[in-house]
Design a protein around this motif. Structure first.
Motif, PDB file in Angstrom:
ATOM      1  N   LEU A 217       0.808  -1.229   0.000  1.00 36.55           N
ATOM      2  CA  LEU A 217       0.000   0.000   0.000  1.00 36.55           C
ATOM      3  C   LEU A 217       0.840   1.277   0.000  1.00 36.55           C
ATOM      4  O   LEU A 217       0.505   2.227  -0.721  1.00 36.55           O
ATOM      5  CB  LEU A 217      -0.971   0.001   1.192  1.00 36.55           C
ATOM      6  N   PRO A 218       1.934   1.348   0.775  1.00 31.91           N
ATOM      7  CA  PRO A 218       2.729   2.582   0.723  1.00 31.91           C
ATOM      8  C   PRO A 218       3.235   2.900  -0.688  1.00 31.91           C
ATOM      9  O   PRO A 218       3.304   4.067  -1.075  1.00 31.91           O
ATOM     10  CB  PRO A 218       3.892   2.292   1.682  1.00 31.91           C
ATOM     11  N   GLY A 219       3.566   1.883  -1.451  1.00 34.39           N
ATOM     12  CA  GLY A 219       4.014   2.104  -2.828  1.00 34.39           C
ATOM     13  C   GLY A 219       2.909   2.670  -3.705  1.00 34.39           C
ATOM     14  O   GLY A 219       3.145   3.546  -4.545  1.00 34.39           O
ATOM     15  N   TYR A 220       1.689   2.174  -3.515  1.00 37.71           N
ATOM     16  CA  TYR A 220       0.557   2.704  -4.292  1.00 37.71           C
ATOM     17  C   TYR A 220       0.301   4.152  -3.917  1.00 37.71           C
ATOM     18  O   TYR A 220       0.045   5.001  -4.786  1.00 37.71           O
ATOM     19  CB  TYR A 220      -0.715   1.871  -4.043  1.00 37.71           C
ATOM     20  N   LEU A 221       0.395   4.424  -2.620  1.00 37.62           N
ATOM     21  CA  LEU A 221       0.126   5.784  -2.161  1.00 37.62           C
ATOM     22  C   LEU A 221       1.162   6.761  -2.716  1.00 37.62           C
ATOM     23  O   LEU A 221       0.837   7.876  -3.147  1.00 37.62           O
ATOM     24  CB  LEU A 221       0.131   5.803  -0.622  1.00 37.62           C
ATOM     25  N   ARG A 222       2.405   6.302  -2.739  1.00 41.00           N
ATOM     26  CA  ARG A 222       3.499   7.110  -3.293  1.00 41.00           C
ATOM     27  C   ARG A 222       3.214   7.446  -4.752  1.00 41.00           C
ATOM     28  O   ARG A 222       3.365   8.586  -5.193  1.00 41.00           O
ATOM     29  CB  ARG A 222       4.775   6.271  -3.191  1.00 41.00           C
TER      30      ARG A 222
END
Lengths: 234, 234
Positions: A34-39
């Motif tokens: 999820l952090p990668g998608y948010l980035r």
């Protein structure tokens, strides 16, 4: 590692708004992506994009479209066929699921080269975190100012955590001291620990640990390099 | 992500020595845990231990005994019932599988706070890596000496990689420049990249990337913290 508060398992199947189902229990492997998608979503928003496709978002996140769609389905976010995902809406959804709607406070222990780098990293504030305290055991380091904060002695750790409301501790000490620091952080009330010290840490069940070991990452790359050269036999 | 050179799949089932089966294809998840086992084995050796049990080694590595035994079985290392694992023998076995019997050479690009921390990290040499080159784009940083090496300009990257025989590149630049640096490293012949820049990188299929994003790690901790407080509903 499931999300017991998720509505999907508990009978309420009404989504909060049209096109959004309820969130189901989110698997740990999905949480980690999820952090990668948010980035990627933040980068799209900065470029002025209002909508994005699963192909675009997947490419920017370094995963396949199928993986992306599956991961987002756990959040109850399916996109609309022929339209795609609303960038702002999906960003907010991921932030809510990750718990980033409240800024989390972070204390860093060990203000050597790495601790300096972490304290000065400007990317934390953008991504939901405030570094509120720095601690070191070295009398020569205590009292110095790093990134606008005065480095406190180890004896002040408990007071610093309770006084600032920090819930996350970062351990940037050498391996030898890491367990003592970890125990002190846990006793002070921290519930999440990010450690850079190259050793395994023991924590109670209610505390989560994420470990970054740079030499281990290089060793994993070495495995692939060695395999590629074909010298498997020993 | 399998090891095509492994003997297990190709008919030669004779172990190299008694009690050691041949290595089978090693799953990526097992590869990712091997550095932790090696770290624990080195700590045991430093304490003078000759033998260790799967319980002991698992506890020091932060995994279950069952996981440890399964992982080591991929290496053809089963331990002996009632005796356990030979510390020196198993260390060597893991080092061979990880490709650490040859020292790997590493170039670091981006000599800010993080690059300094990495260049000065004494743990690399112990674990099979030599930092042989430092590169930065900032004219104020080029020519300075860090950890005994003179920082080279970006234009010298290709020559530095080929001249030193480096196979691994570390990217410690801001996100904006990371893809350009990555492309230059790949063009120069690097086959493994460890990046700390918070963005996904595109690489050809023969290049492996490991990404460490500190803010992402904190966001994963935030997920667990939020879940714990029970504020799942949005």
């Amino acid at each position: 590692m499931t999300a017991p508060g998720g509505t999907g398992e508990h009978g309420d199947t009404r989504g909060r708004d049209a096109g959004q189902g309820p969130a189901r229990a989110v698997p740990p492997s999905t949480v980690a992506r999820l952090p990668g998608y948010l980035r990627a979503l933040h980068a799209l928003a900065a470029e002025g994009a209002v909508l994005t496709s699963s192909d675009e978002l997947a490419a920017r996140s370094g995963v396949t479209s199928a993986q992306l769609r599956k991961d987002l389905s756990f959040l109850g976010s399916y996109g609309r066929r022929g339209v795609g995902y609303d960038v702002a809406h999906l960003s907010e959804r991921v932030e809510v699921v990750l718990g980033l709607t409240t800024q989390r406070r972070v204390v860093i222990v060990g203000i050597g080269n790495l601790g300096h780098a972490l304290a000065n990293y400007s990317g934390f504030a953008d991504r939901g975190f405030a570094v509120v305290g720095l601690v070191d055991a070295d009398p020569d380091v205590v009292g110095t100012t790093v990134a606008g904060l005065t480095v406190q002695p180890f004896a002040e750790l408990a007071g610093l955590v309770s006084g600032t409301g920090a819930t996350i501790g970062v351990i940037a000490t050498p391996a030898a001291g890491a367990q003592v620091v970890c125990d002190a952080l846990v006793d002070a009330g921290v519930v999440g620990i990010l450690t850079f010290a190259p050793r395994a840490l023991r924590v109670p069940a209610h505390v989560d640990v994420r470990a970054v070991d740079v030499a281990s990452e290089l060793q994993i790359l070495a495995f692939h390099d060695r395999r590629r050269t074909g010298t498997w036999e020993v």
